[in-house]
Design a protein around this motif. Structure first.
Motif, PDB file in Angstrom:
ATOM      1  N   LEU A 206     -14.165  -3.356 -13.503  1.00 27.16           N
ATOM      2  CA  LEU A 206     -13.174  -3.612 -14.548  1.00 27.16           C
ATOM      3  C   LEU A 206     -13.658  -3.006 -15.865  1.00 27.16           C
ATOM      4  CD1 LEU A 206     -12.319  -7.320 -13.731  1.00 27.16           C
ATOM      5  CD2 LEU A 206     -10.910  -5.324 -13.252  1.00 27.16           C
ATOM      6  N   PRO A 207     -12.839  -2.171 -16.510  1.00 27.08           N
ATOM      7  CA  PRO A 207     -13.307  -1.400 -17.674  1.00 27.08           C
ATOM      8  C   PRO A 207     -13.145  -2.126 -19.001  1.00 27.08           C
ATOM      9  CG  PRO A 207     -11.118  -0.676 -17.082  1.00 27.08           C
ATOM     10  CD  PRO A 207     -11.475  -1.785 -16.116  1.00 27.08           C
ATOM     11  N   GLY A 208     -13.496  -3.403 -19.039  1.00 26.90           N
ATOM     12  CA  GLY A 208     -13.338  -4.142 -20.287  1.00 26.90           C
ATOM     13  C   GLY A 208     -14.130  -3.537 -21.431  1.00 26.90           C
ATOM     14  N   ALA A 209     -15.376  -3.129 -21.145  1.00 31.96           N
ATOM     15  CA  ALA A 209     -16.214  -2.545 -22.193  1.00 31.96           C
ATOM     16  C   ALA A 209     -15.652  -1.208 -22.660  1.00 31.96           C
ATOM     17  CB  ALA A 209     -17.646  -2.374 -21.687  1.00 31.96           C
ATOM     18  N   SER A 214     -13.073   1.883 -26.880  1.00 38.18           N
ATOM     19  CA  SER A 214     -12.017   2.815 -27.298  1.00 38.18           C
ATOM     20  C   SER A 214     -11.278   2.284 -28.517  1.00 38.18           C
ATOM     21  CB  SER A 214     -11.032   3.055 -26.151  1.00 38.18           C
ATOM     22  OG  SER A 214     -10.238   1.911 -25.895  1.00 38.18           O
ATOM     23  N   VAL A 215     -11.020   0.970 -28.548  1.00 39.07           N
ATOM     24  CA  VAL A 215     -10.334   0.386 -29.705  1.00 39.07           C
ATOM     25  C   VAL A 215     -11.225   0.477 -30.945  1.00 39.07           C
ATOM     26  CG1 VAL A 215      -9.422  -1.757 -30.676  1.00 39.07           C
ATOM     27  CG2 VAL A 215      -8.890  -1.131 -28.328  1.00 39.07           C
ATOM     28  N   VAL A 216     -12.521   0.194 -30.788  1.00 35.37           N
ATOM     29  CA  VAL A 216     -13.456   0.293 -31.912  1.00 35.37           C
ATOM     30  C   VAL A 216     -13.456   1.712 -32.469  1.00 35.37           C
ATOM     31  CG1 VAL A 216     -15.892   0.191 -32.557  1.00 35.37           C
ATOM     32  CG2 VAL A 216     -14.908  -1.607 -31.121  1.00 35.37           C
ATOM     33  N   ARG A 229     -12.071   7.506 -23.880  1.00 39.14           N
ATOM     34  CA  ARG A 229     -12.508   6.246 -23.268  1.00 39.14           C
ATOM     35  C   ARG A 229     -11.313   5.433 -22.777  1.00 39.14           C
ATOM     36  NH1 ARG A 229     -18.023   5.178 -24.272  1.00 39.14           N
ATOM     37  NH2 ARG A 229     -18.844   6.024 -26.239  1.00 39.14           N
ATOM     38  N   LEU A 230     -10.237   5.429 -23.552  1.00 39.24           N
ATOM     39  CA  LEU A 230      -9.053   4.664 -23.166  1.00 39.24           C
ATOM     40  C   LEU A 230      -8.464   5.201 -21.860  1.00 39.24           C
ATOM     41  CD1 LEU A 230      -7.215   2.352 -24.154  1.00 39.24           C
ATOM     42  CD2 LEU A 230      -5.788   4.091 -25.247  1.00 39.24           C
ATOM     43  N   ILE A 231      -8.360   6.516 -21.762  1.00 40.70           N
ATOM     44  CA  ILE A 231      -7.822   7.128 -20.544  1.00 40.70           C
ATOM     45  C   ILE A 231      -8.740   6.853 -19.360  1.00 40.70           C
ATOM     46  CG2 ILE A 231      -7.269   9.331 -19.437  1.00 40.70           C
ATOM     47  CD1 ILE A 231      -6.420  10.350 -22.206  1.00 40.70           C
TER      48      ILE A 231
END
Length: 418
Positions: A206-209, A214-216, A229-231
């Motif tokens: 799961l890509p929570g990190a 990506s948001v940071v 990172r988001l993609i």
């Protein structure tokens, strides 16, 4: 400083920045490291930083401008991030010479795994059992999650040994876990398969990190790094969803038979016990130093409590925000204590306990089922919620830090935060 020393410094900073990227540091911190280390060494430099590539450009000289680029192919293991964090701190304050720093960097990259493969597999099974107690506490689910955790742990070890298989491990693991769970449910006469039963063995994928980083980075205007990172994070979720969907088609299961409802057949205390079991599994699977255990237990219970309280008072989406905010502030506070681990090593294990990461898998799977109209927006909101919580935690920390600095300077006392 001689020209040779300048080249050594530029090369060291490029390699250190690339290694930070391989350890999942946001490019914001990579930039900060290059700027502070360059100032400490007294040599101005420019740079280009991406998640998997760092280039550092030195000052113009008569013989040209030194340019060094670096890239680390594989991600660092969790146990390698501890000596790396100490090296980053030393470089930012100029306490390590570039030659010595490169030697330490080589030792970090070449360090063997702390535990043999069978301990890693055992640890992942224990970690999966802990998450089963948190997400779906029932005797059957606990047994299944533990056994399937061992199986996925074996897949991960095989992927590490055979590089060509590494990128297939998430989809293959999701397919195998789903086939076993769905076939077992049919065999036992169940009318549905809980999606929460599938999550514990697949939690490491799961890509929570990645979503949070990506948001940071996007909020810091690092658009290229944040977007990539988001993609990558959504592609990871898509791989998991693909494996589950193929399994449902092979076994002829209707998507509506996959239920996201939580069932607790053990007791309200089970999730709290699951946090402790999960922490033990992390110690075996990720192999941090033994001294990390009490800090790990503290940070995981802090994150879980914040998520639990947020869910009870504000709802499921806000629970991720509360968990991310408290997790970040707690990790930064703990890291200021003497002998405490770096903040980044505390944050990662906490992510895997927060519900939005798991809801991402549930939402994408439901997207192809009966509830697709509302699943995808719910997925996006859930994953972004924890990321915004982390960002809010960073903002609060910086505000408190600045206020403490102004107060200390006004009183004529040393800054207690810096």
């Amino acid at each position: 400083m001689t020209e040779t020393a300048t080249h050594q410094q530029i090369r060291f900073l490029a390699r250190l920045g690339a290694t930070m990227g391989a350890a999942n540091y946001p490019v914001t911190l990579v930039r900060q490291m290059v700027e502070r280390a360059s100032a400490a060494y007294g040599v101005p430099s420019d740079y280009v930083a991406f998640p998997n590539h760092v280039q550092v450009i030195g000052p113009i000289t008569e013989s040209g401008t030194p340019v060094k680029a670096a890239h680390v192919k594989d991600d660092l293991r969790f146990d390698q991030t501890f000596p790396l964090a100490r090296l980053v701190s030393d470089a930012m304050t100029g306490r390590v010479r570039p030659v010595e720093g490169e030697a330490r960097l080589d030792r970090i990259l070449q360090a063997p795994a702390r535990f043999p493969s069978w301990v890693t597999v055992l640890g992942y099974g224990v970690q999966s059992a802990g998450l089963a107690l948190v997400l779906e506490p029932s005797p059957l689910n606990l047994l299944v999650a533990t056994v399937l955790g061992f199986m996925v742990g074996v897949f991960c070890e095989a992927g590490r040994r055979v590089g060509l298989l590494q990128h297939l491990v998430p989809a293959v693991s999701a397919f195998a876990v789903s086939v076993i769970c769905i076939a077992g449910a049919h065999r036992l006469g169940f009318d549905h398969v809980s999606l929460r039963a599938l999550i514990p063995p697949l939690a490491m994928f799961l890509p929570g990190a990645a979503i949070t980083l990506s948001v940071v980075e996007l909020t810091a205007r690092d658009v290229i790094s944040g977007s990539s990172r988001l993609i990558a994070g959504f592609m990871q979720i898509a791989q998991l969803a693909f494996g589950i969907l193929i399994a449902t088609q092979v076994l002829g299961t209707d998507g509506s038979q996959l239920s996201p409802e939580a069932i607790n057949k053990i007791g309200p205390w089970a999730p709290w016990l699951g946090v402790a079991v999960y922490s033990v599994g992390v110690m075996l699977f990720l192999a941090p130093p033994l001294s990390f255990l009490p800090w790990l237990v503290l940070i995981t219970y802090t994150a879980f409590t914040a998520q639990f309280v947020g869910d009870m008072t504000l709802g499921s989406y806000a629970s991720g925000f509360c968990g991310g905010l408290v997790l970040t502030v707690a990790a930064l506070t703990i890291s200021r204590r003497s002998g405490a681990p770096p903040a980044i090593t505390l944050i990662l294990p906490g992510f895997w306990l927060l519900v939005p990461g798991s809801m991402g898998l549930i939402g994408v799977t439901e997207l192809f089922g009966a509830d697709g109209d509302s699943a995808f927006p719910a997925t996006v909101i859930s994953m972004i919620s924890v990321a915004l919580g982390l960002q809010a935690g960073l903002v609060i920390w910086q505000l408190v830090k600045r206020r403490a600095t102004r107060r200390a300077l006004g009183d004529g006392r040393p800054d207690p935060v810096q």
